[in-house]
Design an enzyme around this catalytic site. Structure first.
Site, PDB file in Angstrom:
ATOM      1  N   CYS A 218       3.493   1.673   2.692  1.00 52.26           N
ATOM      2  CA  CYS A 218       4.775   0.976   2.497  1.00 52.26           C
ATOM      3  C   CYS A 218       5.749   1.881   1.741  1.00 52.26           C
ATOM      4  CB  CYS A 218       4.569  -0.315   1.708  1.00 52.26           C
ATOM      5  SG  CYS A 218       3.497  -1.527   2.504  1.00 52.26           S
TER       6      CYS A 218
ATOM      7  N   ASP B 209       7.072  27.788 -32.310  1.00 52.14           N
ATOM      8  CA  ASP B 209       8.171  28.387 -33.052  1.00 52.14           C
ATOM      9  C   ASP B 209       7.893  28.102 -34.528  1.00 52.14           C
ATOM     10  OD1 ASP B 209      10.764  29.645 -33.263  1.00 52.14           O
ATOM     11  OD2 ASP B 209      11.512  27.681 -33.861  1.00 52.14           O
TER      12      ASP B 209
ATOM     13  N   CYS C 182      45.296  -9.811  -6.648  1.00 51.61           N
ATOM     14  CA  CYS C 182      44.438  -9.967  -7.832  1.00 51.61           C
ATOM     15  C   CYS C 182      42.970  -9.922  -7.421  1.00 51.61           C
ATOM     16  CB  CYS C 182      44.734 -11.287  -8.538  1.00 51.61           C
ATOM     17  SG  CYS C 182      46.410 -11.435  -9.173  1.00 51.61           S
TER      18      CYS C 182
ATOM     19  N   CYS D 298       0.850  -1.184   0.000  1.00 46.17           N
ATOM     20  CA  CYS D 298       0.000   0.000   0.000  1.00 46.17           C
ATOM     21  C   CYS D 298       0.889   1.239   0.000  1.00 46.17           C
ATOM     22  CB  CYS D 298      -0.934   0.015   1.213  1.00 46.17           C
ATOM     23  SG  CYS D 298      -0.057   0.083   2.790  1.00 46.17           S
TER      24      CYS D 298
ATOM     25  N   CYS E 124      46.928 -14.170  -6.811  1.00 44.30           N
ATOM     26  CA  CYS E 124      47.171 -13.872  -5.399  1.00 44.30           C
ATOM     27  C   CYS E 124      46.046 -13.004  -4.845  1.00 44.30           C
ATOM     28  CB  CYS E 124      48.508 -13.155  -5.224  1.00 44.30           C
ATOM     29  SG  CYS E 124      48.549 -11.545  -6.049  1.00 44.30           S
TER      30      CYS E 124
ATOM     31  N   ASP F  96      12.253  23.244 -31.441  1.00 42.50           N
ATOM     32  CA  ASP F  96      13.155  22.136 -31.767  1.00 42.50           C
ATOM     33  C   ASP F  96      14.062  21.763 -30.603  1.00 42.50           C
ATOM     34  OD1 ASP F  96      15.014  24.163 -31.693  1.00 42.50           O
ATOM     35  OD2 ASP F  96      15.343  24.228 -33.853  1.00 42.50           O
TER      36      ASP F  96
ATOM     37  N   ASP G 156      15.864  27.305 -29.212  1.00 38.48           N
ATOM     38  CA  ASP G 156      14.847  27.942 -28.376  1.00 38.48           C
ATOM     39  C   ASP G 156      14.753  27.265 -27.011  1.00 38.48           C
ATOM     40  OD1 ASP G 156      13.732  25.595 -29.283  1.00 38.48           O
ATOM     41  OD2 ASP G 156      12.348  26.584 -30.658  1.00 38.48           O
TER      42      ASP G 156
END
Length: 818
Positions: free
Chosen positions: A23, A506, A91, A20, A88, A705, A709
């Site tokens: 939660c 535009d 590593c 719910c 080792c 675009d 603008d």
């Protein structure tokens, strides 16, 4: 909208175990307490947390631990990758460090003895190929494991497993619950009448035990987890209600002397406890199934991704997994195949179906130099293209990411529901307690009667409906928009869009094609029109000016042969000059002709008329004499007038914003059907033009675009970026139209209006249901009509309330904005 600076990271975590809105609020509070977490939004319907945090102060592991400690389950993937080359402990540390630096990795444990790494990671943030790449970059060799199952649908698999678990519990619980119902009516069933009541009570107890403590286990563990956090949620109501009925019945069964005489006799209510659990599980099962359908759009988008790609490396063509494609790879696509990633065609010709991304129904022709979008379908020819965007950079990945973020965001209208959900459960528990006390002590009813009333109150209350009302509609609405090429960035953008009463367009590239076209050829002195065009194109093919390119394109369409040009010269802002057959040719505007000493004659007046029509005139002179003029215009998109008319019928004012001179701008506006024009506005002043409209009290959408603008898009209440192809600025605006068609503005507003209509219906139902249901359950109708709500019916009503809200939201899947 949420933005983050360079020091912040945003992560999305799928979470299970929420039941719910309370939660979701509990998880938000737990995450917000972490140092370094700047913002945490948890979407109950999407079952996903969006967290913005400072990596210098906290990490993904701490965030995941906080979710777990709050009592919920982050959906993680675990994979084991064999590694060659480790020798080792150093590593081991190197590999672990490399893996932990991969965004999305929660933990990494490298075992030197068996030479492998076990990694826990978020599948939404990273993938097995990315993990292997990190291992390889650290200087070691990851090996393909036979058991490895790289699956991009990991989250769906986990949710499906949860659904199957719920279904199994429901079916198993249904059998004893049905037997309990039959046993509760034993005195009315032939063959069972002779069994003693005490024996029946023992049998009912035995049948109810597994239902209460195994089938309903998640309710009780959820309640205890909430109690530990000092919060309350849906599990609190179910657990208290069923345990009250079960424990009372157990006392009646084993210790009836504790209760003495009761006004309604010593009945047991095992049927109430068992059927409530079964019906609530059924409700969650139906709700889970319905909620999964709210993400259908995302799954459809993900399903567009091809699994493999055909790459050319070292002159050899081979098939590889899509994750292994690199920038710069040359890829081969054959007819009928999906294009694997974004790129640029290098060789070949074809027609590509881009409808699944842009909504454009007609196939788009592609040739060398053209862009192609990943996941679109190659229809006819074969071609080779160069990959320019791969992995999360592709257009499809960006769209999926945007839609997921939008579906995980919250709309302002949800705040009221969140505030109510935050106090809902404690208030309901208080009402149930008061109802018990009033009926038992005030009205003198028996203990069992009062108990059933309080249980009915606990069970009928449904915070789920409140929590699902807004997010499910937003999920379906934003997903539906994506199917139409309308990408809505957030729930806030979706909500504001329905209030829009002014749309500012535009001009260039939005209402118009964004490229000039030849509209008129005006010959003079008996020169044929074809000769005028051919002469102009002969010089203009050496020019890079857009007007020149349009003239050359028209000549090519007409199949005209062009002349050789000598001494070509371009004069910026004026025109071009050159020699054809040893004679001077001049092409340009009126001031240029006057400078060259060429009389325009009757063309001067005609040029003014063309300018008033929004056209640009190019004059052509040959051997010192005027031979004609060519008029060009940035033509309107076919859908622009239709879009303007539709918006006006929707009660929305349309306005055109342009940097052009007023006569030209007004001429174009008239063609589009727009009456209000803001002309001669330079790019840097467009934002102020939008602000002035807002000061008039308008809710303004700016359509452009998204590049020159951008300030105006930001200033507007809703910024709508319009564009096509892979470079469309998906992230730059509140709404992005992938098709490059202004009709998408209509679709966006209609989707917003319909989504908000659904949200209001959902919220009304959720508030109405609880406002009416709780008083009835508390016994408000009993004094007059002796109507008392059985807790079993209350559980059915509660289950149906949340399912009805989700089902109402799913109606948006059938909504068509066109």
């Amino acid at each position: 909208m949420v933005s983050s600076d360079v020091t912040s990271r945003r992560v999305h975590i799928p979470i299970g175990g929420m039941h719910c809105a309370a939660c979701a609020l509990a998880i938000e509070r737990a995450l917000s307490k972490l140092e370094g977490v700047r913002e945490a939004n948890v979407n109950f319907a999407a079952e996903r947390a969006a967290v913005i945090f400072d990596p210098a102060k906290t990490d993904l592991g701490a965030i995941v631990r906080a979710v777990r400690e709050a009592g919920y389950t982050p959906y993680l993937e675990r994979v084991t990758i064999p590694i060659v080359g480790m020798h080792c402990a150093a590593c081991v540390r190197n590999v672990e460090k490399a893996l932990l630096n991969v965004p999305g990795v929660i933990s990494a444990s490298v075992n030197l003895a068996v030479e492998n790494a076990t990694i826990e990671y978020l599948p939404s943030e990273t993938s097995v190929p990315a993990l292997k790449k990190a291992i390889a970059a650290a200087g070691y060799t990851p090996v393909d494991a036979a058991v490895e199952t790289e699956d991009r649908d990991a989250e769906q698999r986990l949710r499906a497993a949860e659904y199957r678990h719920l279904k199994r519990k429901f079916l198993i619980g249904l059998v004893p619950a049905a037997l309990i119902m039959i046993g509760s009516m034993h005195h009315e069933i032939p063959g069972l009448k002779d069994i003693s009541q005490q024996t029946v009570f023992y049998l009912l107890f035995a049948l109810c035990l597994p239902v209460q403590f195994w089938v309903g286990l998640q309710f009780h563990t959820g309640f205890l987890a909430a109690l530990k956090r000092r919060t309350a949620d849906m599990n609190t109501l179910i657990s208290i209600g069923t345990m009250a009925a079960f424990l009372y019945s157990a006392v009646v069964t084993f210790f009836p002397e504790w209760l003495g005489e009761s006004g309604h006799g010593l009945d047991v209510y095992y049927d109430t406890a068992a059927m409530i659990i079964v019906f609530v599980l059924l409700g969650r099962l139906l709700e889970s199934r319905a909620k999964s359908r709210t993400s259908d759009s995302i799954r459809k988008l993900m399903g567009l991704r091809p699994e493999t790609a055909r790459v050319v490396r070292d002159g050899v063509e081979k098939e590889i997994r899509i994750e292994e494609v690199l920038k710069g790879d040359l890829l081969v696509v054959r007819p009928g195949e999906r294009i694997p990633v974004d790129g640029i065609v290098r060789e070949g010709y074809s027609a590509v179906d881009e409808s699944m991304i842009t909504g454009e129904s007609m196939p788009v022709e592609k040739k060398a130099g053209d862009e192609v979008i990943g996941a679109t379908i190659n229809r006819t020819g074969s071609f080779t293209f160069e990959a320019t965007r791969v992995g999360p950079e592709t257009t499809l990945s960006r769209i999926i990411r945007l839609v997921q973020e939008a579906q995980g965001s919250k709309a302002p209208i949800q705040r009221l529901a969140d505030r109510v959900a935050g106090i809902f459960v404690p208030v309901v528990v208080s009402i149930a307690t008061i109802a018990f006390l009033v009926w038992f002590f005030g009205a003198g009813e028996g203990f069992a009667f009062s108990l059933l009333v309080s249980v009915a109150v606990l069970i009928i209350a449904c915070p789920c409906a409140l929590g699902l009302a807004t997010p499910t509609a937003i999920m379906v609405g934003t997903g539906r928009g994506a199917e139409y090429g309308v990408l809505i960035k957030s729930g806030e953008s979706l909500e504001i869009a329905h209030k829009i009463d002014a749309v500012v367009f535009d001009k260039t590239g939005t209402l118009t094609q964004g490229r000039p076209e030849v509209t008129d050829i005006l010959p003079a002195n008996g020169t044929p029109p074809e000769a005028v065009l051919a002469l102009a194109a002969s010089l203009e093919r050496l020019s890079e000016h857009p007007l020149g390119e349009a003239i050359v394109a028209r000549a090519a369409e007409m199949g005209l042969s062009l002349e050789e040009v000598e001494g070509f010269e371009a004069i910026p802002g004026r025109g071009v000059r050159g020699n054809v057959e040893g004679r001077p040719v001049r092409i340009g505007n009126l001031p240029f002709m006057e400078e060259e000493g060429i009389a325009a004659g009757d063309f001067a007046e005609r040029i003014r008329e063309l300018s008033a029509e929004g056209k640009t005139a190019v004059l052509i002179a040959f051997d010192g004499k005027m031979v004609g003029a060519i008029a060009l215009s940035d033509a309107l998109k076919e859908s622009s007038p239709r879009t303007v008319r539709t918006l006006q019928t929707m009660g929305i004012e349309t306005i055109m914003l342009s940097g052009d001179a007023r006569p030209a701008a007004e001429a174009m506006a008239r063609k589009a059907g727009i009456t209000r024009v803001l002309a001669e506005v330079p790019p840097e002043e467009k934002a102020e033009a939008i602000a002035s409209l807002q000061r008039e009290g308008k809710v303004v959408a700016m359509v452009g675009d998204g590049i020159n603008d951008a300030p105006a898009l930001v200033q507007a209440d809703v910024g709508i970026a319009i564009g096509t192809g892979t470079d469309v600025a998906i992230e730059s605006a509140d709404i992005t139209l992938m098709k490059g068609d202004p009709e998408g503005v209509v679709a966006a507003i209609r989707i917003s209006r319909q989504t908000m209509r659904i949200i209001r219906q959902n919220l009304f139902w959720a508030f109405f249901y609880n406002s009416i249901g709780i008083p009835i359950a508390a016994g408000a109708l009993y004094p007059v009509w002796e109507i008392l709500l059985n807790p079993i019916y209350a559980s059915i009503a509660m289950a149906l309330s949340s399912v009805s809200v989700v089902s109402n939201s799913l109606r948006l899947r059938r909504f068509s904005p066109s």
